[in-house]
Write an enzyme that holds these catalytic residues in place. Structure first.
Site, mmCIF file in Angstrom:
data_model
loop_
_atom_site.group_PDB
_atom_site.id
_atom_site.type_symbol
_atom_site.label_atom_id
_atom_site.label_comp_id
_atom_site.label_asym_id
_atom_site.label_seq_id
_atom_site.Cartn_x
_atom_site.Cartn_y
_atom_site.Cartn_z
ATOM 1 N N ASP A 302 5.925 11.683 7.001
ATOM 2 C CA ASP A 302 5.752 10.230 6.853
ATOM 3 C C ASP A 302 6.654 9.502 7.850
ATOM 4 O OD1 ASP A 302 4.860 7.781 6.092
ATOM 5 O OD2 ASP A 302 5.700 7.822 4.073
ATOM 6 N N HIS A 306 10.514 1.938 12.740
ATOM 7 C CA HIS A 306 10.605 0.483 12.850
ATOM 8 C C HIS A 306 11.763 0.167 13.788
ATOM 9 C CE1 HIS A 306 7.772 -0.311 9.596
ATOM 10 N NE2 HIS A 306 8.417 0.550 8.823
HETATM 11 O O1 DOR Z 1 7.586 3.831 3.978
HETATM 12 C C1 DOR Z 1 6.463 3.726 4.414
HETATM 13 N N1 DOR Z 1 6.219 3.285 5.666
HETATM 14 N N2 DOR Z 1 5.437 4.022 3.622
HETATM 15 C C2 DOR Z 1 4.176 3.770 3.956
HETATM 16 O O2 DOR Z 1 3.299 4.068 3.188
HETATM 17 C C3 DOR Z 1 3.864 3.130 5.244
HETATM 18 C C4 DOR Z 1 4.939 3.353 6.223
HETATM 19 C C5 DOR Z 1 4.843 2.494 7.440
HETATM 20 O O3 DOR Z 1 3.754 2.383 8.006
HETATM 21 O O4 DOR Z 1 5.870 1.950 7.850
#
Ligand code: DOR
Length: 431
Positions: A302, A306
């Site tokens: 996952d 960012h």
């Molecule tokens: O923590 C997360 N970030 N969970 C998600 O389901 C999406 C992801 C994101 O796209 O940043």
């Protein structure tokens, strides 16, 4: 390029065998003890393991649309450094790959910049808004499956319809399970002791498992292949275990942070914030039990990069998402294998065998005639995880500063895409 890996142990059929591996023009041409060196660039990998390249079935690459967070180039370089030769890319992009035209923008960037194999997911619904179905039929030949990752599909009827179509197209539904009706007033951490002590808004387990439960019922009705993303709760594990016992086509993944941490380990920093959140110790233990008994098929990262600013606002204000590609294996090995909790073979099956089986991806075996798609692991390379050295543009990981005992030494995807071998390992063209 003709390469010969010599002195390592090859992971085949669930066991390790001392074998050399010869590679020519991107394919494995021989796997045998003591292969002749003539005509090959020889790479000595004594005491190292040669395993099929890892596959991450849950990566956010952010291109097109959010290149300040990650690009296909930076994300696949990070993946290569983590031992991955293939990733399945999530569709929360701009444009969302909900039509062939939109998907083509992503495919073009992949063809141009990817260092490893990238298999995109198509969206389930247009714009991932949950209101109308994406053009699933047109997307199907080019995608690993369908997902609205980042958001659960709230309407039962919409999910039922999507599953019927996915079944007819022989593609899995890959579900972010989150019933938003249980999320009130914002949420940043698991609804448990830590949230209560800190006065933080809590995300209850039921928001995940209720939708897993709903969807398993829809699998019974539709027969669709169904894969649950980032499982974080013990109730979801129990539901998936029961579904598998009934012979339903249900599979799932969890991620390293859910397997080795619990909400007691949280700090008020954005690098501890993701969705779903890290839950209780009992949930963590249930996930490990699920991995051990085969309920949990895959360990995905996952990886959700960012910017520093977006992650710099603590547990309350930061965006959800942590990076994981460059530290997944060292963290899993050190915390689950070295501690005797999970056999190495189970971790490797979850990283490189099961993902290919579930999504029908090529490669996955270090054998003659197969693509040269493999990872060399050094189980004796103590180091400290330093997010500042990541190839990813994202730096937020809860594992920053953790001491680990193993490393990825080399990744080969057709050619060498990552190398971190000791200096004396390469012996060019020796006879
Ligand atoms: O923590 C997360 N970030 N969970 C998600 O389901 C999406 C992801 C994101 O796209 O940043």
């Amino acid at each position: 390029m003709r390469l010969l890996l010599t002195g390592g142990a090859v992971f085949r059929n669930g066991a390790f065998q001392p074998l050399d591996v010869a590679i020519d023009e991107g394919r494995i041409v021989a796997v045998s003890p003591a292969l002749p060196w003539e005509g090959f660039s020889v790479i000595k990998v004594p005491d190292k393991l040669i395993v099929p390249g890892f596959v991450d079935v849950h990566t956010h690459l952010r291109e097109p649309g959010f290149c300040y967070k990650e690009t296909i180039f930076s994300g696949t370089a990070a993946a290569a450094a983590g031992g991955y030769t293939a990733i399945c890319a999530m569709p929360n992009l701009d444009p969302v790959p909900d039509s062939l035209e939109n998907l083509e923008v992503q495919l073009e960037a992949i063809r141009r910049d990817a260092k490893i194999n990238v298999y995109p997911y198509g969206a389930i619904t247009k714009g991932e808004k949950g209101e109308t179905l994406a053009d699933m039929e047109a997307l199907a030949p080019y995608v690993a499956g369908f997902s609205d990752d980042g958001r659960g599909v709230q309407s039962r009827h919409m999910m039922q319809w999507a599953m019927k179509i996915a079944k007819s197209l022989n593609r899995p539904i890959v579900a972010h399970c989150e019933d938003e009706s249980y999320l009130t007033g914002g949420w940043s951490v698991h609804d448990g002791d830590f949230a209560r002590e800190q006065g933080l808004p809590g995300n209850p387990s039921i928001s995940e498992w209720r939708q897993v439960e709903r969807d398993i019922q829809l699998v019974v009705e539709t027969g669709c292949r169904y894969h649950v993303c980032h499982v974080s709760t013990r109730e979801s594990v129990a539901l998936i275990r029961a579904a598998k016992a009934r012979g339903l086509p249900v599979t799932c993944e969890t991620a390293p942070h859910y397997l080795v941490m619990c909400d007691r380990d949280l700090q008020d920093h954005g690098r501890f914030k993701m969705n779903p959140p890290i839950r209780s110790a009992a949930d963590r233990d249930a996930l490990v039990a699920g991995l051990l008994d085969g309920t949990i098929d895959c360990i995905a990262t996952d990886h959700a990069p960012h910017s520093a600013e977006e992650k710099g606002k603590g547990l309350r204000g930061s965006l959800n998402g942590v990076v994981g590609l460059e530290c997944a294996f060292p963290v899993l090995y050190t915390n689950l294998v070295e501690t005797g909790i999970v056999p190495l073979e189970t971790i490797l099956n979850a990283l490189c065998v099961n993902p290919r089986r579930i999504f029908g991806l090529p490669g996955g075996s270090v054998a003659e005639h197969m693509p040269a798609d493999l990872t060399v692991l050094d189980l004796n390379r103590p180091h400290v995880i330093d997010s500042g050295s990541f190839r990813s543009l994202g730096r937020a990981t809860p594992f920053d500063g953790w001491g680990v005992g193993a490393a990825v030494a080399m990744t080969i995807c057709g050619d060498i895409v990552y190398s971190n071998l000791e200096e004396d390992s390469e012996t060019e063209g020796r006879q």
